[in-house]
Design a protein around this motif. Structure first.
Motif, PDB file in Angstrom:
ATOM      1  N   VAL A  59      36.568  49.962  23.797  1.00  0.00           N
ATOM      2  CA  VAL A  59      36.796  48.524  23.939  1.00  0.00           C
ATOM      3  C   VAL A  59      36.467  48.099  25.358  1.00  0.00           C
ATOM      4  O   VAL A  59      36.977  48.684  26.325  1.00  0.00           O
ATOM      5  CB  VAL A  59      38.261  48.171  23.606  1.00  0.00           C
ATOM      6  CG1 VAL A  59      38.478  46.672  23.779  1.00  0.00           C
ATOM      7  CG2 VAL A  59      38.594  48.616  22.188  1.00  0.00           C
ATOM      8  N   ARG A  60      35.629  47.084  25.496  1.00  0.00           N
ATOM      9  CA  ARG A  60      35.297  46.541  26.809  1.00  0.00           C
ATOM     10  C   ARG A  60      36.220  45.355  27.076  1.00  0.00           C
ATOM     11  O   ARG A  60      36.211  44.374  26.334  1.00  0.00           O
ATOM     12  CB  ARG A  60      33.847  46.087  26.835  1.00  0.00           C
ATOM     13  CG  ARG A  60      33.423  45.501  28.179  1.00  0.00           C
ATOM     14  CD  ARG A  60      31.926  45.311  28.229  1.00  0.00           C
ATOM     15  NE  ARG A  60      31.215  46.574  28.113  1.00  0.00           N
ATOM     16  CZ  ARG A  60      29.897  46.670  28.051  1.00  0.00           C
ATOM     17  NH1 ARG A  60      29.159  45.578  28.093  1.00  0.00           N
ATOM     18  NH2 ARG A  60      29.315  47.840  27.937  1.00  0.00           N
ATOM     19  N   PRO A  61      37.047  45.446  28.122  1.00  0.00           N
ATOM     20  CA  PRO A  61      37.991  44.346  28.395  1.00  0.00           C
ATOM     21  C   PRO A  61      37.274  43.018  28.582  1.00  0.00           C
ATOM     22  O   PRO A  61      36.164  42.961  29.115  1.00  0.00           O
ATOM     23  CB  PRO A  61      38.689  44.786  29.695  1.00  0.00           C
ATOM     24  CG  PRO A  61      38.480  46.266  29.755  1.00  0.00           C
ATOM     25  CD  PRO A  61      37.162  46.533  29.101  1.00  0.00           C
ATOM     26  N   ALA A  62      37.926  41.960  28.117  1.00  0.00           N
ATOM     27  CA  ALA A  62      37.358  40.621  28.290  1.00  0.00           C
ATOM     28  C   ALA A  62      37.341  40.248  29.768  1.00  0.00           C
ATOM     29  O   ALA A  62      38.165  40.706  30.553  1.00  0.00           O
ATOM     30  CB  ALA A  62      38.191  39.604  27.505  1.00  0.00           C
ATOM     31  N   ALA A  63      36.369  39.422  30.119  1.00  0.00           N
ATOM     32  CA  ALA A  63      36.290  38.967  31.514  1.00  0.00           C
ATOM     33  C   ALA A  63      37.544  38.190  31.869  1.00  0.00           C
ATOM     34  O   ALA A  63      38.042  37.386  31.082  1.00  0.00           O
ATOM     35  CB  ALA A  63      35.054  38.089  31.694  1.00  0.00           C
ATOM     36  N   ARG A  64      38.060  38.412  33.066  1.00  0.00           N
ATOM     37  CA  ARG A  64      39.312  37.781  33.460  1.00  0.00           C
ATOM     38  C   ARG A  64      39.092  36.449  34.170  1.00  0.00           C
ATOM     39  O   ARG A  64      40.042  35.730  34.411  1.00  0.00           O
ATOM     40  CB  ARG A  64      40.094  38.719  34.382  1.00  0.00           C
ATOM     41  CG  ARG A  64      40.522  40.004  33.698  1.00  0.00           C
ATOM     42  CD  ARG A  64      41.412  40.826  34.600  1.00  0.00           C
ATOM     43  NE  ARG A  64      41.806  42.071  33.959  1.00  0.00           N
ATOM     44  CZ  ARG A  64      42.643  42.954  34.492  1.00  0.00           C
ATOM     45  NH1 ARG A  64      43.170  42.734  35.682  1.00  0.00           N
ATOM     46  NH2 ARG A  64      42.944  44.066  33.851  1.00  0.00           N
ATOM     47  N   THR A  65      37.875  36.147  34.542  1.00  0.00           N
ATOM     48  CA  THR A  65      37.612  34.882  35.217  1.00  0.00           C
ATOM     49  C   THR A  65      37.008  33.888  34.228  1.00  0.00           C
ATOM     50  O   THR A  65      36.210  34.246  33.374  1.00  0.00           O
ATOM     51  CB  THR A  65      36.629  35.088  36.385  1.00  0.00           C
ATOM     52  OG1 THR A  65      35.412  35.651  35.896  1.00  0.00           O
ATOM     53  CG2 THR A  65      37.236  36.016  37.432  1.00  0.00           C
TER      54      THR A  65
END
Length: 499
Positions: free
Chosen positions: A106-112
């Protein structure tokens, strides 16, 4: 809380993942306190979100099911089931005797999250035109109307609306526009839309469907018109102005059958089309079966006399009238209107239906209440007083800090044209000095059509003089004076450096 169970031997990444994991367990506490029947699903959802968000990074080792269950106060079977479910979904990985880990799948969602709103971030002063004073938005009156509307609206009103808009808003707008702008407004032909921008694209799609390929625009004029029509597959050609408005000769020679105008207060020059020029444009439309789009973007704001009436009132069968509350209330409301000739109304409504199924019902009902109850007229009077004061502050500041400056377009609207004496130029250098001082400006040349899109000759906006379109409505009088002073200081520093 421990980060691994006694029956799970530490792996090579276990110590690396312990600190991030210990912070992430706090996310699971609300799930542990969920109702018993949904506790398992809540725990799985919380774990899944912790992995997606990156709070549980790839390679993090999870606690043993017994220990996590004890810490959360839930059954071990609940934790085991959550581990197994997320392992099946590839969020976690496990091996006999090796523990349970966050997988790298799983690639974490962008936080910005970027903000692409058209602002000038970091500007000390923003003199660009087009923005009203958003602090004048009548929050209390709008909130009161919102409460009234929610108490009154039947449940059925929350369904999909008439794509033309709520009947009560169309009736209120028809009455308002007939009274204030001299528009011939049949509520059956009023279409509520998301500002003039959507009204422009609605018209563009209909014109394209009828076989049009090119639309005429004022030169100089609003650059947004060209980009909006381009999104519908139409090209635009800039048509020059003279002292009375859009020049009719170049319009006739261009061969277009549709043209966009701002006759009440031309953007950006501030010209109010003369009576003779209005008549000539309507004669052209009748002779060619042409269409004139009237963008009445700030027609309510005139300071020397009563506002000039809308062109549409002279021939509603050849003029498409558009307007919005973007200058009077706030552009973020995304509420505007379009009144089309009878021959185009059905096509525009059909396109509006397929585009978005109509504007939000509650917002429309609030605006209807606002208009019908007189609050909108009060808001316009309040804005007129404030903007007249700021216009005066702008002209006085220019006279003080840039003596000899010629100003035009001051009788109406939310901006002026300032032509600075040559000693303050050249324009490119002035703009660079302003940018270095964090002062946002818009030169008049930005409003000119490009050479490839211009008919005949322009009006000389590229003659090398320093001409600026200065917006003042969104700035307090003291801020206007301070901003002009800062600009003058930046220009003086530049001239001293050259010397």
């Amino acid at each position: 809380m421990t980060s691994s169970g006694t029956n799970h031997a530490p792996g090579p990444a276990s110590m690396e993942g312990e600190s991030s994991a210990s912070a992430a367990w706090e996310l699971l506490l609300p799930a542990a306190s969920a109702p018993a029947r949904g506790r398992g699903r809540a725990l799985q959802s919380a774990l899944r979100e912790a992995v997606r968000s990156g709070r549980l990074a790839a390679g993090t080792r999870l606690p043993a099911s017994r220990e996590l269950a004890a810490d959360l106060g839930v059954s071990r079977g609940l934790v085991t089931e959550a581990y197994e479910q997320l392992t099946a979904e590839s969020y976690l990985r496990s091996g006999r005797g090796a523990g349970t880990w966050v997988s790298g799948t799983v690639r974490p969602a962008a936080r910005t999250v970027r903000d692409l709103s058209p602002r000038a971030p970091g500007a000390r002063v923003d003199f660009r035109p087009g923005t009203p004073d958003l602090a004048l938005f009548p929050r209390s009156a709008w909130a009161a109307a919102h409460r009234t509307v929610l108490d009154r609206l039947p449940h059925s009103a929350l369904g999909y609306p008439d794509p033309r808009g709520l009947p009560e808003l169309r009736v209120a707008l028809a009455s308002l526009l007939a009274r204030r702008r001299g528009v011939v407004a049949d509520p059956e032909r009023v279409v509520v839309c998301s500002g003039v921008a959507q009204a422009t694209t609605l018209l563009g799609f209909v014109l394209r469907g009828r076989g049009a390929t090119t639309v005429g625009t004022e030169d100089p004029g609003s650059p947004e018109h060209a980009s909006l029509f381009a999104s519908t597959g139409l090209t635009t050609i800039g048509l020059p102005l003279d002292d009375e408005g859009l020049a009719v000769g170049p319009l006739v020679r261009s061969g277009v059958r549709a043209v966009v105008t701002t006759p009440a207060h031309q953007f950006p020059t501030g010209i109010a089309y003369s009576a003779d020029r209005r008549a000539a444009l309507l004669d052209w439309a009748r002779a060619t079966s042409g269409v004139i789009m009237e963008d009445d973007y700030d027609g309510d704001f005139r300071y020397d006399r009563a506002p000039v009436g809308a062109l549409q009132g002279l021939d509603p069968e050849h003029v498409v009238y558009t307007g919005s509350v973007s200058k009077s209330l706030a552009p973020g409301l995304r509420l505007g209107w379009l009144i089309a000739p009878a021959s185009m109304t059905d096509e525009i409504v059909a396109r509006k239906r397929t585009m978005d199924l109509g504007n939000p019902s509650v917002d429309q009902a609030v605006l209807a209440d606002f208009v019908a109850g007189g609050a909108y007229d009060r808001q316009l009077r309040r804005c007129q007083r404030a903007y007249r004061e700021r216009r005066d502050a702008m002209t006085e500041a220019l006279a003080t800090h840039f003596p000899g400056t010629e100003v035009s377009g001051i009788s109406a609207g939310l901006h002026i044209i300032a032509r600075l004496p040559e000693r303050f130029g050249p324009q490119d250098e002035l703009l660079r000095r302003a940018a270095a001082a964090d002062i946002a400006l818009r030169p008049l040349s930005d409003c000119a059509a490009t050479g490839a899109d211009r008919a005949d000759s322009g009006d000389g906006t590229d003659d090398g003089s320093v001409r600026l379109v200065l917006g003042y409505a969104h700035l307090a009088p003291t801020a206007v004076e301070a901003g002009v002073r800062l600009l003058a200081e930046a220009v003086r520093r530049g001239r001293a450096g050259r010397a």
